[in-house]
Design an enzyme around this catalytic site. Structure first.
Site: not given
Length: 101
Positions: A20-21
């Site tokens: 994420h991410f």
């Protein structure tokens, strides 16, 4: 209720950061909101068994290692307003209302 404050440093290895991410991890909003809810619950103890999110706006991202400051204040009808800050910028703002037991 007087203003309630708490500081939380985002762990570098928090499991929610994985994916994420990739390459530029940010703290998911649900993790920030979970910390707000835990602080609210610890303040009122058993007086409120659930909280409902009245509103929330995620203003800017935070990342691993960031120190987040949580400020909760009494609101209307037993609710709470909150602000989450990182240094000089807001991360999230919103309100909570007591839910049904």
């Amino acid at each position: 209720m007087a203003m309630l404050e708490q500081v939380w440093r985002v762990p570098l290895d928090h499991p929610a950061l994985a994916g994420h991410f990739p390459g530029h991890p940010i703290v998911p909003g649900v993790v920030v909101l979970d910390q707000v809810l835990c602080l609210a619950q610890s303040h009122v103890g058993g007086a409120v068994s659930t909280w409902q999110v009245g509103q929330v706006k995620f203003v800017s991202p935070s990342g691993p290692g960031d120190e987040l400051s949580f400020v909760l204040e009494a609101g209307a009808r037993g609710g709470l307003s909150f602000v989450v800050r990182c240094a000089e910028r807001d991360v999230a703002v919103g309100s909570l209302t007591p839910g049904s037991p």
